[in-house]
Structure formats: C-alpha cells, structure tokens
Design a protein around this motif. Structure first.
Motif, PDB file in Angstrom:
ATOM      1  N   ASP A 100       0.891  -0.951  -0.101  1.00 34.02           N
ATOM      2  CA  ASP A 100      -0.089  -0.102   0.089  1.00 34.02           C
ATOM      3  C   ASP A 100       0.770   1.171  -0.072  1.00 34.02           C
ATOM      4  O   ASP A 100       0.330   2.626   0.146  1.00 34.02           O
ATOM      5  CB  ASP A 100      -1.074   0.030   1.285  1.00 34.02           C
ATOM      6  N   SER A 101       2.241   1.079  -0.039  1.00 33.80           N
ATOM      7  CA  SER A 101       3.058   2.426  -0.054  1.00 33.80           C
ATOM      8  C   SER A 101       4.392   1.954  -0.442  1.00 33.80           C
ATOM      9  O   SER A 101       4.748   0.652  -0.540  1.00 33.80           O
ATOM     10  CB  SER A 101       2.918   3.014   1.197  1.00 33.80           C
ATOM     11  N   PRO A 102       5.449   3.037  -0.783  1.00 34.40           N
ATOM     12  CA  PRO A 102       6.498   2.758  -0.823  1.00 34.40           C
ATOM     13  C   PRO A 102       7.254   2.070   0.406  1.00 34.40           C
ATOM     14  O   PRO A 102       6.825   2.268   1.298  1.00 34.40           O
ATOM     15  CB  PRO A 102       7.381   4.158  -1.165  1.00 34.40           C
ATOM     16  N   PHE A 103       8.527   1.539   0.423  1.00 32.62           N
ATOM     17  CA  PHE A 103       8.745   0.758   1.514  1.00 32.62           C
ATOM     18  C   PHE A 103      10.486   0.681   1.473  1.00 32.62           C
ATOM     19  O   PHE A 103      10.967   0.760   0.416  1.00 32.62           O
ATOM     20  CB  PHE A 103       8.432  -1.000   1.738  1.00 32.62           C
ATOM     21  N   ILE A 104      10.825   0.590   2.483  1.00 32.17           N
ATOM     22  CA  ILE A 104      12.614   0.788   2.709  1.00 32.17           C
ATOM     23  C   ILE A 104      12.875  -0.746   3.141  1.00 32.17           C
ATOM     24  O   ILE A 104      12.166  -1.259   4.113  1.00 32.17           O
ATOM     25  CB  ILE A 104      12.811   1.834   3.628  1.00 32.17           C
ATOM     26  N   VAL A 105      13.953  -1.478   2.753  1.00 33.88           N
ATOM     27  CA  VAL A 105      14.106  -2.718   3.196  1.00 33.88           C
ATOM     28  C   VAL A 105      15.560  -2.561   3.727  1.00 33.88           C
ATOM     29  O   VAL A 105      16.465  -1.835   2.935  1.00 33.88           O
ATOM     30  CB  VAL A 105      14.270  -3.762   1.954  1.00 33.88           C
ATOM     31  N   HIS A 106      15.919  -3.064   4.863  1.00 36.69           N
ATOM     32  CA  HIS A 106      17.227  -2.808   5.475  1.00 36.69           C
ATOM     33  C   HIS A 106      17.736  -4.064   6.169  1.00 36.69           C
ATOM     34  O   HIS A 106      16.972  -4.748   6.832  1.00 36.69           O
ATOM     35  CB  HIS A 106      16.956  -1.812   6.639  1.00 36.69           C
ATOM     36  N   ASN A 107      18.945  -4.728   5.895  1.00 40.25           N
ATOM     37  CA  ASN A 107      19.368  -5.701   6.664  1.00 40.25           C
ATOM     38  C   ASN A 107      19.449  -5.501   8.104  1.00 40.25           C
ATOM     39  O   ASN A 107      20.184  -4.415   8.424  1.00 40.25           O
ATOM     40  CB  ASN A 107      20.656  -5.945   5.893  1.00 40.25           C
ATOM     41  N   SER A 108      19.420  -6.394   8.778  1.00 43.77           N
ATOM     42  CA  SER A 108      19.546  -6.081  10.306  1.00 43.77           C
ATOM     43  C   SER A 108      20.875  -6.500  10.787  1.00 43.77           C
ATOM     44  O   SER A 108      21.036  -6.167  11.796  1.00 43.77           O
ATOM     45  CB  SER A 108      18.608  -7.411  11.007  1.00 43.77           C
ATOM     46  N   ASP A 109      21.900  -7.045   9.741  1.00 41.75           N
ATOM     47  CA  ASP A 109      23.034  -7.005  10.438  1.00 41.75           C
ATOM     48  C   ASP A 109      24.062  -5.882   9.799  1.00 41.75           C
ATOM     49  O   ASP A 109      25.263  -6.031   9.651  1.00 41.75           O
ATOM     50  CB  ASP A 109      23.785  -8.231  10.104  1.00 41.75           C
ATOM     51  N   VAL A 110      23.290  -4.825   9.314  1.00 37.70           N
ATOM     52  CA  VAL A 110      24.246  -3.721   8.581  1.00 37.70           C
ATOM     53  C   VAL A 110      23.958  -2.357   9.674  1.00 37.70           C
ATOM     54  O   VAL A 110      22.859  -1.994   9.953  1.00 37.70           O
ATOM     55  CB  VAL A 110      23.445  -3.156   7.342  1.00 37.70           C
ATOM     56  N   LEU A 111      25.073  -1.992  10.088  1.00 36.08           N
ATOM     57  CA  LEU A 111      25.307  -0.806  11.033  1.00 36.08           C
ATOM     58  C   LEU A 111      25.493   0.470  10.048  1.00 36.08           C
ATOM     59  O   LEU A 111      26.887   0.173   9.596  1.00 36.08           O
ATOM     60  CB  LEU A 111      26.027  -0.963  12.259  1.00 36.08           C
ATOM     61  N   SER A 112      25.065   1.663  10.116  1.00 35.62           N
ATOM     62  CA  SER A 112      25.599   2.628   9.187  1.00 35.62           C
ATOM     63  C   SER A 112      25.282   4.029  10.036  1.00 35.62           C
ATOM     64  O   SER A 112      24.400   4.263  10.711  1.00 35.62           O
ATOM     65  CB  SER A 112      25.288   2.435   7.811  1.00 35.62           C
ATOM     66  N   ASP A 113      25.785   5.019   9.447  1.00 33.93           N
ATOM     67  CA  ASP A 113      25.388   6.663   9.711  1.00 33.93           C
ATOM     68  C   ASP A 113      24.864   7.079   8.463  1.00 33.93           C
ATOM     69  O   ASP A 113      24.790   8.311   8.258  1.00 33.93           O
ATOM     70  CB  ASP A 113      26.487   7.317  10.441  1.00 33.93           C
ATOM     71  N   ILE A 114      24.421   6.401   7.354  1.00 34.29           N
ATOM     72  CA  ILE A 114      23.880   6.491   6.211  1.00 34.29           C
ATOM     73  C   ILE A 114      22.519   7.817   6.545  1.00 34.29           C
ATOM     74  O   ILE A 114      21.604   7.306   7.300  1.00 34.29           O
ATOM     75  CB  ILE A 114      23.485   5.550   5.356  1.00 34.29           C
ATOM     76  N   ASN A 115      22.551   8.776   5.768  1.00 31.62           N
ATOM     77  CA  ASN A 115      21.372   9.751   6.124  1.00 31.62           C
ATOM     78  C   ASN A 115      19.997   8.987   5.255  1.00 31.62           C
ATOM     79  O   ASN A 115      20.002   9.093   3.878  1.00 31.62           O
ATOM     80  CB  ASN A 115      21.588  11.119   5.667  1.00 31.62           C
ATOM     81  N   LEU A 116      19.312   8.163   5.843  1.00 30.77           N
ATOM     82  CA  LEU A 116      18.447   7.637   5.099  1.00 30.77           C
ATOM     83  C   LEU A 116      17.175   8.661   4.635  1.00 30.77           C
ATOM     84  O   LEU A 116      16.546   8.428   3.672  1.00 30.77           O
ATOM     85  CB  LEU A 116      17.569   6.605   6.039  1.00 30.77           C
TER      86      LEU A 116
END
Length: 625
Positions: A100-116
């Motif tokens: 029902d909308s755009p979605f973001i997928v994120h691996n649970s084993d990835v740590l970052s300071d990326i500005n999402l």
C-alpha cells in the motif's frame, strides 16, 4: 515526503558467526548495550513511516522476546518463515503488508550512519522503481552502474571500476515502490534477480551513492568486533561496561574492552581487545585469566584477527589511536612483541618543542611520563614509550571498590605532588617552563571561552548585564592569579592519566604546563566531569594530597591558603571545561563531548554556592542554566 513502510531482514542463520549464533541470533548481537536490530530500528524510524515488518526464522523466539520490550511494539509485525525464503521471497511473503505504499528494506546486520532521509528524498524525486544505497567497497563491488547512476548489471564477485561505468557495492539498504512486488515470484527467490527482471521490463533501478558514510556488515566475528569497537570510538570511549556489572575487582584492561550485561568476572582477570557477550564468564576456571583479541560467550571463545579489527596498516604496521580533543595524531607502531607511539604534529605546532623539553625535564625528576625514544623536529614527529589505551577514566568505567579506587588516586596524587614540588624547585633547569605563567590574562581567557563556546554556541543565549558579569570575571581572575604558584599540569583530568600495568600510571598531554595555583590541578582531578567521586573519598584524597605536600615542602605547606584557593579554581576550571566541550563538539565535530556537559554544569552549580555573595551576577547566571 509521504510515509513509507519499513521491512527489516532478520531471518538468517548467521552461519559465519557460529558458535555465537547458536546462542544469540545475529540481529540481537549487542553493540554497546543495545542489540544490532535496535540500532537498525532506531536509524530507519527517523524516516516518516507507517509500520515496521520483520521476517523471522532462526531463534525467532528470542527476537519475539526482544519485541515485548520494544517501544514500537504496536507498530511491528512479524513474518515467520518455516524455511528461509531469501531476500526476494521474504518481501513476497509480506506482500499484503508492503503493497500500500513505498517501502524501505534494511538488513538487520548492517550498521551505518547513512542519512536515510536523504536517500528517500532522492528516491521520491527520481522516478525510480528501486533506489539502491550503494558505496565504493572493492571487496563487495558487484553492481555495474552507468554515469547516470542507473543499475545496468550485477556481477557475482567484487572488483574495481573500469571504463565509463562504475562498480559499486550494495549496502543492504534499498527503497522500493510497491509495484516492484510484481517482479517477485512466490517461494524462495533473490531480490537481485527481481532487480534484473525489472530492468528487462524497462523500469529504472537507480542508485544513491553514500560512499564515505560509516558502514559495517557484522556477518563475521572480525566484522562484528570491528563494529563494536567502532561504536566505542565514535562515542569517544575505549571501555564499555553494562550497568548490571557491579564491580571489576582487580580487573586489568587494555585496548578496547566491552563487558555486556550479566557477565561474571573472576578475580585478577586481564582483558585486551575483548567483547564479553551477555551472561559470559571469564576468569572463573583454572584456565588462563588472560584473554585477548576474542569474543567470549558463556562456554565458548571465538578469536579474531587483531590487525583486521583494530585497523593496523599492512604497509607499516601503524594503527591510529586516541579519541581525545587534540589535533595531533598518534599511531601505535608494533615491532615484534614491543610497541611504541608515534606522535605527528601539524607544522609549526607551538607546543612541539615544549613537549620534547618537558618530557626530558619531568623524566629527570621521576615524574611518570612516557619516555621519549626519538624525535624528528624537521618532520614534527616524535616516538614515545607506549602508555597503552586505557586512561584512568576508562579504567574507572568498570566499577571499582572504595579501597581500589582510593589506591589508584593516591598513586596519581603522588605523581602530581612531584610536579608541584620537585618541578617547581628545579624550574631553572627548564627554561621553556620557567617563563610560562598561568596568570590573569589566561584566567580571563577561560571565562571568555566559556561565554563564547558554551553560553553562545551551545546554549545560544545572550548575557544580560554583560558589563557587570565582566567585572565579576575580572575579580575572579584577579583572585585566582593572586594565589601562590607552582608548576601545574593545567589539564590534570582522568583522560590524561594512563593506567598501564596493575595500577602503574603514565601522565600525558602535559605540554600545556605552566606556573599556576596548585588547586587548579586538584580541581581538575577531584572535581572531574568525567568521573564523579563520592564526597567522602574526595575528602580523604584531599587530606592525602595536603599531607604529601607538607612532607615534600621544606618550609611546610600552607593548607589554609590552599583550601581557600579551591573554590575560585573550581569555578575557573569548570567554566573552561564547558567552553572546551562546546568548542570540541561544535567546531571540531567531536559530538561525544556533549555528554559531559550535564556533569560539568552540575559541578559548576556546586562551585558557585559558597561564592554566591562574592559573585552575585555569576551565581544568577549559573543557576539559570
């Protein structure tokens, strides 16, 4: 930007992390007291979102137990997988949740300071069906990307760019339009195949380059240890001890040490570059109580490669160390079983020559400072004895009982007394120190530093009756300058005292030494924003210091005059410290110094109470903060 849904991939077996993941699922591996999954959730929920989905398989009961204490419990939906469906199958399994909308997928084993938020903002304006967050990571570079940032193909191994297209790596973070779900078959599938199918159908699979951002995949023991130690360094720390640990009696620590919750420590344990996982035990058996370069569980130990984890250069064996406020760079150099520290100063560093001369002078007087091994004045470099990584501050991050605490502080005060007596008595032998005085001008500089870097830059406040306050600063500086002077370190706080063997210490960062009131050093040490001491212990240590000064001073030590000087020196010191925290966090970008401001302010409010009648304007200002 409209709200999106969040999907976190958390079903994997974590095979490369066994035996750790036989006990703890990879998403729940702790990173400084908080599960990796929680770090991911905290990062991704900075986006405007509707709901969070998480797929589960391996040790799903443990992740469901974590969910019970989550503040987002009402927003989270789990998707159980009887067999692991891979990255594409996981999304297809959650199609009803995501469609029902755009979605973001994120691996649970990835740590970052990326500005999402920046990634999502770009996605919304790009017309992409998919936007992959990518970076240059040669080991994993497999995405063939054209000059417009569009995906063209996927290789199966990493490599470097060639020709007009670039090879970049997928970060494990992507934003999708709901239409993408149509390219996923039922059952087990890879999301990569769906990207390629979307390309064949004429859809845009774009990228957002986040090269330069911090990123870590915690999929191996070395990668996990690196991420944990990186988190320590990012917070300006070398040691983390979970609040559930009540005491670390006789624990010796070196390098980076993390002790998670409910660990059991035997006596006389030595840890170097170690992570103790929740519920682990160390030093209780007849086996060696020395542990280094390892991850310790309840009944297992996993070793890791020190060079890979701590960042030692393969070219010259150097490793950048230090998390303080200095602009100088320090490198550990390992040669066989020995190590030393190379200091690299910027050109024309006015403190370089002073550092060399003070080192020789203090060493001659048996003041415990690191030995100077070599110096190269033309390169603004010097090599010193290695004083380790563990400051008194880090040493005390692991709770110490009263007797052990007082013992280490007495050792520190013994060294300080040598500076306050022998260094002053023989000052004619060090001409660079002889002519340096901590005088009125320096005290006034400190209060201006406080006004500009803390009041203006951090609190963003102007000062009413600035003329009256300036007059009180003037009177305070006159008073502080009037006290008898000796040689003082001038920044004698717990992060400048290194604990290397047992309770042996080395004093560092002494190139700012001047002649000033000794109470300034005592205020720095015993009223230290980094380490809160109980009043009874502080009083015991004050008595110890004055007794030692009386022993070491031929004409006797003026205790009454010294005690009268403490409050003005405390006021000066804590205003300087708050100014420094403001400067280092705002100008130098070392945001972790902000965490010391509350304690510095608390101490300053204590300092002003006995002087409120003498400095009424300052009292009013400080109590308004």
């Amino acid at each position: 930007m409209k709200k999106l849904n969040i999907f976190v991939l958390a079903a994997g077996l974590g095979e490369r992390l066994r035996p750790i993941t036989d006990h703890i699922p990879k998403p729940l591996l702790p990173v400084i007291g908080k599960p990796a999954l929680q770090h991911v959730i905290d990062n991704v929920t900075t986006l405007p979102f509707n709901k969070v989905g998480i797929n589960l398989h391996h040790k799903k009961e443990d992740i469901e137990a974590w969910y019970e204490s989550s503040s987002l419990k009402e927003k989270i939906t789990f998707f159980d997988e009887e067999i692991i469906l891979d990255t594409g199958g996981a999304l297809k399994n959650a199609e009803g949740f995501l469609k029902d909308s755009p979605f973001i997928v994120h691996n649970s084993d990835v740590l970052s300071d990326i500005n999402l938020n920046e990634v999502y903002k770009y996605h919304c304006s790009s017309g992409n069906l998919v936007t992959l967050a990518v970076h240059d990571y040669p080991k994993f570079n497999s995405l063939n990307i054209d000059q417009k940032g569009l995906l063209r193909d996927v290789r199966r191994t990493g490599g470097r760019s060639s020709g007009s297209n670039r090879l970049l790596a997928f970060t494990g973070i992507a934003i999708y339009e709901a239409e993408f779900l149509e390219f996923l078959p039922d059952g087990i599938s890879s999301v990569v195949d769906a990207w390629l199918d979307a390309l064949k159908a004429g859809k845009k699979v774009g990228t957002f380059n986040v090269s330069g951002c911090y990123w870590s995949d915690i999929g191996t023991p070395s990668a996990y240890a690196s991420a944990v130690f990186d988190a320590l360094k990012a917070d300006g720390e070398n040691v983390y001890v979970h609040p559930s640990i009540n005491t670390c009696e006789n624990l010796e620590i070196h390098g980076f040490v993390v002790i998670e919750g409910d660990c059991v420590l035997g006596k006389d344990v030595s840890l170097r570059n170690c992570i103790l996982l929740p519920g682990s035990r160390a030093g209780e058996s007849d086996e060696s109580s020395l542990h280094e370069n390892c991850i310790i569980g309840n009944d297992y130990i996993v070793d890791f490669d020190e060079a890979a984890v701590t960042g030692v250069s393969a070219d010259d064996g150097r490793c950048l160390i230090g998390t303080g406020g200095s602009d100088r760079k320090y490198y550990r150099i390992n040669e066989g079983s020995k190590s030393s520290v190379l200091m690299q100063c910027r050109e024309d560093d006015t403190d370089f020559e002073r550092h060399m001369e003070y080192t020789k002078y203090f060493r001659k007087l048996s003041v415990p400072v690191p030995e100077l091994i070599n110096e190269w004045s033309d390169k603004w470099q010097a090599e010193f004895e290695d004083a380790g990584d563990v400051s008194l501050y880090s040493y005390l991050n692991c709770p110490r009982e009263g007797a052990e605490l007082e013992k280490i502080y007495r050792t520190v005060l013994d060294a300080l007394v040598l500076i306050h007596t022998r260094a002053a008595e023989n000052i004619g032998e060090c001409m660079l120190l002889k002519d340096r005085t901590f005088d009125y001008d320096h005290f006034r500089w400190e209060t201006e530093y406080f006004s500009e870097c803390y009041l203006r830059d951090i609190r963003q406040m102007g000062v009413a009756n600035r003329t009256d306050l300036g007059n009180e600063f003037h009177l305070l500086a006159l008073k502080a300058d009037s006290f008898p002077k000796t040689v003082i370190h001038r920044d004698f706080q717990s992060q400048n005292i290194m604990v290397i063997k047992g309770q042996e210490i080395k004093i560092i960062d002494f190139q700012g030494a001047r002649q000033g009131p000794p109470a300034y050093d005592i205020a720095s040490l015993l009223w230290d924003p980094y380490v809160r001491l109980e009043e009874s212990i502080r009083n015991n240590l004050l008595d110890y210091y004055t007794d030692k000064m009386d022993e070491m001073t031929a004409e006797g030590f003026n205790r009454k005059g010294f005690m009268e000087s403490i409050v003005p020196c405390r006021l000066q010191r804590h205003m300087q410290a708050l100014g420094a925290y403001g400067f280092l966090s705002r100008v130098k970008g070392k945001k972790y110094f902000l965490k010391y401001i509350p304690e510095g302010l608390r101490l300053l409010k204590e300092d002003i109470l006995p002087a409120k009648d003498e400095y009424p304007g300052l009292y009013k200002l400080i109590n308004s903060l």
